[in-house]
Design a protein around this motif. Sequence first.
Motif, PDB file in Angstrom:
ATOM      1  N   ALA A   1     -18.919  80.229  34.408  1.00 18.51           N
ATOM      2  CA  ALA A   1     -19.994  79.592  35.169  1.00 18.51           C
ATOM      3  C   ALA A   1     -20.301  78.202  34.642  1.00 18.51           C
ATOM      4  O   ALA A   1     -20.816  77.360  35.372  1.00 18.51           O
ATOM      5  N   ASP A   2     -20.005  77.963  33.361  1.00 17.04           N
ATOM      6  CA  ASP A   2     -20.340  76.672  32.749  1.00 17.04           C
ATOM      7  C   ASP A   2     -19.570  76.526  31.423  1.00 17.04           C
ATOM      8  O   ASP A   2     -18.803  77.415  31.032  1.00 17.04           O
ATOM      9  N   ALA A   3     -19.828  75.408  30.750  1.00 15.72           N
ATOM     10  CA  ALA A   3     -19.125  75.125  29.491  1.00 15.72           C
ATOM     11  C   ALA A   3     -19.459  76.173  28.423  1.00 15.72           C
ATOM     12  O   ALA A   3     -18.602  76.542  27.613  1.00 15.72           O
ATOM     13  N   ASP A   4     -20.692  76.679  28.425  1.00 14.23           N
ATOM     14  CA  ASP A   4     -21.062  77.701  27.426  1.00 14.23           C
ATOM     15  C   ASP A   4     -20.222  78.963  27.622  1.00 14.23           C
ATOM     16  O   ASP A   4     -19.823  79.606  26.647  1.00 14.23           O
ATOM     17  N   ASP A   5     -19.983  79.312  28.864  1.00 17.77           N
ATOM     18  CA  ASP A   5     -19.118  80.472  29.144  1.00 17.77           C
ATOM     19  C   ASP A   5     -17.718  80.247  28.560  1.00 17.77           C
ATOM     20  O   ASP A   5     -17.123  81.146  27.956  1.00 17.77           O
ATOM     21  N   ALA A   6     -17.207  79.031  28.779  1.00 16.17           N
ATOM     22  CA  ALA A   6     -15.859  78.732  28.266  1.00 16.17           C
ATOM     23  C   ALA A   6     -15.840  78.898  26.749  1.00 16.17           C
ATOM     24  O   ALA A   6     -14.903  79.495  26.184  1.00 16.17           O
ATOM     25  N   ALA A   7     -16.890  78.410  26.081  1.00 20.19           N
ATOM     26  CA  ALA A   7     -16.960  78.525  24.616  1.00 20.19           C
ATOM     27  C   ALA A   7     -17.047  79.999  24.208  1.00 20.19           C
ATOM     28  O   ALA A   7     -16.397  80.428  23.236  1.00 20.19           O
ATOM     29  N   ALA A   8     -17.829  80.770  24.956  1.00 19.50           N
ATOM     30  CA  ALA A   8     -17.985  82.198  24.618  1.00 19.50           C
ATOM     31  C   ALA A   8     -16.653  82.941  24.762  1.00 19.50           C
ATOM     32  O   ALA A   8     -16.309  83.788  23.925  1.00 19.50           O
ATOM     33  N   VAL A   9     -15.887  82.612  25.794  1.00 16.94           N
ATOM     34  CA  VAL A   9     -14.592  83.288  25.989  1.00 16.94           C
ATOM     35  C   VAL A   9     -13.625  82.926  24.864  1.00 16.94           C
ATOM     36  O   VAL A   9     -12.921  83.788  24.323  1.00 16.94           O
ATOM     37  N   VAL A  10     -13.599  81.639  24.500  1.00 20.91           N
ATOM     38  CA  VAL A  10     -12.679  81.220  23.423  1.00 20.91           C
ATOM     39  C   VAL A  10     -13.056  81.929  22.123  1.00 20.91           C
ATOM     40  O   VAL A  10     -12.180  82.448  21.408  1.00 20.91           O
ATOM     41  N   ARG A  11     -14.345  81.996  21.818  1.00 18.87           N
ATOM     42  CA  ARG A  11     -14.768  82.649  20.560  1.00 18.87           C
ATOM     43  C   ARG A  11     -14.424  84.139  20.582  1.00 18.87           C
ATOM     44  O   ARG A  11     -13.941  84.703  19.605  1.00 18.87           O
ATOM     45  N   PHE A  12     -14.643  84.771  21.735  1.00 21.16           N
ATOM     46  CA  PHE A  12     -14.303  86.195  21.884  1.00 21.16           C
ATOM     47  C   PHE A  12     -12.807  86.397  21.648  1.00 21.16           C
ATOM     48  O   PHE A  12     -12.384  87.283  20.890  1.00 21.16           O
ATOM     49  N   ALA A  13     -11.992  85.562  22.299  1.00 17.28           N
ATOM     50  CA  ALA A  13     -10.531  85.700  22.177  1.00 17.28           C
ATOM     51  C   ALA A  13     -10.095  85.520  20.726  1.00 17.28           C
ATOM     52  O   ALA A  13      -9.231  86.246  20.216  1.00 17.28           O
ATOM     53  N   ARG A  14     -10.698  84.569  20.063  1.00 15.00           N
ATOM     54  CA  ARG A  14     -10.350  84.275  18.670  1.00 15.00           C
ATOM     55  C   ARG A  14     -10.653  85.486  17.787  1.00 15.00           C
ATOM     56  O   ARG A  14      -9.836  85.898  16.958  1.00 15.00           O
ATOM     57  N   GLU A  15     -11.825  86.059  17.998  1.00 13.35           N
ATOM     58  CA  GLU A  15     -12.218  87.227  17.179  1.00 13.35           C
ATOM     59  C   GLU A  15     -11.332  88.437  17.452  1.00 13.35           C
ATOM     60  O   GLU A  15     -11.041  89.225  16.565  1.00 13.35           O
TER      61      GLU A  15
ATOM     62  N   GLY B   1      -9.797  75.185  20.645  1.00 10.03           N
ATOM     63  CA  GLY B   1      -9.337  76.541  20.302  1.00 10.03           C
ATOM     64  C   GLY B   1     -10.147  77.191  19.198  1.00 10.03           C
ATOM     65  O   GLY B   1     -10.028  78.392  18.954  1.00 10.03           O
ATOM     66  N   THR B   2     -11.009  76.393  18.528  1.00  4.93           N
ATOM     67  CA  THR B   2     -11.889  76.985  17.515  1.00  4.93           C
ATOM     68  C   THR B   2     -13.251  77.350  18.103  1.00  4.93           C
ATOM     69  O   THR B   2     -14.128  77.833  17.393  1.00  4.93           O
ATOM     70  N   GLY B   3     -13.435  77.066  19.389  1.00  2.00           N
ATOM     71  CA  GLY B   3     -14.679  77.463  20.059  1.00  2.00           C
ATOM     72  C   GLY B   3     -15.773  76.413  20.035  1.00  2.00           C
ATOM     73  O   GLY B   3     -16.900  76.684  20.447  1.00  2.00           O
TER      74      GLY B   3
ATOM     75  N   ASN C   1      -3.236  72.669  25.791  1.00  2.00           N
ATOM     76  CA  ASN C   1      -2.850  73.306  24.529  1.00  2.00           C
ATOM     77  C   ASN C   1      -3.937  73.316  23.469  1.00  2.00           C
ATOM     78  O   ASN C   1      -3.817  74.012  22.468  1.00  2.00           O
ATOM     79  N   PHE C   2      -4.986  72.520  23.664  1.00  2.00           N
ATOM     80  CA  PHE C   2      -5.935  72.295  22.569  1.00  2.00           C
ATOM     81  C   PHE C   2      -7.314  72.857  22.849  1.00  2.00           C
ATOM     82  O   PHE C   2      -8.134  72.960  21.957  1.00  2.00           O
ATOM     83  N   GLY C   3      -7.558  73.190  24.135  1.00  2.00           N
ATOM     84  CA  GLY C   3      -8.865  73.733  24.460  1.00  2.00           C
ATOM     85  C   GLY C   3      -9.071  73.844  25.960  1.00  2.00           C
ATOM     86  O   GLY C   3      -8.184  73.514  26.754  1.00  2.00           O
TER      87      GLY C   3
ATOM     88  N   MET D   1      -5.175  79.103  22.492  1.00  2.00           N
ATOM     89  CA  MET D   1      -4.932  78.501  23.804  1.00  2.00           C
ATOM     90  C   MET D   1      -3.499  78.754  24.265  1.00  2.00           C
ATOM     91  O   MET D   1      -2.542  78.495  23.534  1.00  2.00           O
ATOM     92  N   HIS D   2      -3.365  79.269  25.476  1.00  2.00           N
ATOM     93  CA  HIS D   2      -2.040  79.509  26.059  1.00  2.00           C
ATOM     94  C   HIS D   2      -1.881  78.567  27.251  1.00  2.00           C
ATOM     95  O   HIS D   2      -2.470  78.781  28.308  1.00  2.00           O
ATOM     96  N   ALA D   3      -1.110  77.504  27.034  1.00  2.00           N
ATOM     97  CA  ALA D   3      -0.922  76.498  28.085  1.00  2.00           C
ATOM     98  C   ALA D   3       0.393  76.733  28.814  1.00  2.00           C
ATOM     99  O   ALA D   3       1.280  77.434  28.318  1.00  2.00           O
ATOM    100  N   ASN D   4       0.522  76.105  29.985  1.00  2.00           N
ATOM    101  CA  ASN D   4       1.753  76.261  30.772  1.00  2.00           C
ATOM    102  C   ASN D   4       2.987  75.705  30.043  1.00  2.00           C
ATOM    103  O   ASN D   4       4.065  76.267  30.130  1.00  2.00           O
ATOM    104  N   HIS D   5       2.806  74.598  29.320  1.00  2.00           N
ATOM    105  CA  HIS D   5       3.917  74.050  28.529  1.00  2.00           C
ATOM    106  C   HIS D   5       3.468  74.058  27.067  1.00  2.00           C
ATOM    107  O   HIS D   5       2.878  73.083  26.580  1.00  2.00           O
ATOM    108  N   PRO D   6       3.716  75.186  26.367  1.00  2.00           N
ATOM    109  CA  PRO D   6       3.062  75.399  25.073  1.00  2.00           C
ATOM    110  C   PRO D   6       3.575  74.524  23.938  1.00  2.00           C
ATOM    111  O   PRO D   6       4.778  74.397  23.733  1.00  2.00           O
TER     112      PRO D   6
END
Length: 457
Positions: A50-64, A170-172, A195-197, A447-452
């Motif tokens: 829904a917003d940038a905070d959501d994106a940060a929450a997903v990255v942190r969740f994935a990292r953990e 990628g560090t959230g 690749n970076f975020g 981060m999983h990008a199309n051209h990693p």
Amino acid sequence: MPEVTTIDPAPLRNAVRGEVIAPDDAGYDAARQAFNLMVDQRPGAIVKVADADDAAAVVRFAREQGKRVAPQRTGHNAGPLGSLEDTILVKMDALNEVSIDAEARSARVGGGAQWQDLVPQASGMGLAALHGSAPDIGIAGYTLGGGMGWYARKLGLAANSVTAIEVVTGTGQLVRADVQNEPELFWALRGGGGNFGVVTALEFELYPIDSVYAGVLFFAYEKSSEVLHAWRRWVDEVPDEVTSVGRMLQFPPFEEIPEPMRGQSFSAVEAACLMPEDDAAALLAPLRELGPAMDTFATVPPEVLSHLHMDPPMPVPYLSAHELLADAPAEAIDAIVEAVGPGTGSPLLSVELRHTGGALERVGDGHGALARVPGSFLAFGVGATPEPPAAAAVEQSLVKLSEALAPHACGRYLNFVEEAYDLEVVFGDDLERLRAAKGKYDPDGVMHANHPVTTTP
Ligand SMILES: Cc1cc2nc3c(=O)[nH]c(=O)nc-3n(C[C@H](O)[C@H](O)[C@H](O)COP(=O)(O)OP(=O)(O)OC[C@H]3O[C@@H](n4cnc5c(N)ncnc54)[C@H](O)[C@@H]3O)c2cc1C
């Protein structure tokens, strides 16, 4: 349906405001669809942030949780992503806000905005953005991959007109990257892709262009050889103000395609000329002497360029081939026409040569990771593959096209690469610099990008 390992949606639902869709939810199939219907994406979970905070929450969740995050808007380049096992597909669609500062000639867009959200509005203000051939492409994905459009020979890659990028690394962390803040991240993002975020906003320059002399000359398909040879000679004479395409087109008999084109085949020259109509008309005279069946050239506002190339406006199943060409001498044109032109039975919908060079080939000040696009032409062939027998015939023609292009090939442009590709060919020594940026901004490879880009070779 093949097995998909579900990523537990419950903690994700607690962490974000946006919708979380798991593989057994009803909306999964619609949400995972890519632009190319041949691509069968099966992520462990999908989050419509829904917003940038959501994106940060997903990255942190994935990292953990040791999962990966794949940001995506339209899925126009989903093919190279490969398996989305253990991956959360982050759909950026809701971050589609656009604001234009006409006086400063700049735009700020959300990480999920498409060119069609911006270009008509900017056009109405006498401004042009460096968009590409299709209006429904994501601005972030296109720009992070370089971004080559109708003004490219004069104004270069879109990535090199970007002034700031906001990104959840990628560090959230949500950071703003520009020439002063996080300059290395700013450099890496502009060509190095997702690749970076997760990019949540972009700011870039707009150009004071209120009209362009642009259009298409459609010729009989049977004249493809004559037209492509004449166009190839013609591009040697044009200034950087002209960006053009020589192509062969075989329109399918679909209802969505307007009557004069539906089911018909043509050779064609498309061009955008940043100059007064009289000057452009004088330049085009030798091509008009070839006797086009249709001539759509006119002085038009910039937004018309979004439709010049006639890209499909809806998802389609297709296969493609692409090369950058150091040059396209007469023997290359002959080889292309002999391989997939009239009389060959080629089912390819489009075989095109985009004239590159000019500002695309020059290294400008303050450029990003993709400093330039080598060569003088970009070749691209594409065929629709509604069912397996069609796919086999398209594949065969693409192989023939690739063989015809091979003697002149000098690399690839990642936005047009729809499979895994060797990034060393694209970035050369700068690949090490990109690896270092990956190590700093996404050390755990979230981060999983199309051209990693990976931290090690
Ligand atoms: C019909 C068609 C016409 C095209 N015309 C042109 C053209 O004229 N010029 C040109 O240069 N290219 C063109 N392209 C290529 C296009 O630019 C790439 O496919 C580009 O990657 C599409 O971006 P997207 O966001 O729409 O696609 P997606 O598949 O959604 O995204 C591609 C990748 O971009 C990254 N990405 C996207 N959004 C974000 C984000 N918010 N944060 C971080 N990473 C993100 C991700 O790594 C993702 O895998 C065309 C492609 C097609 C299919």
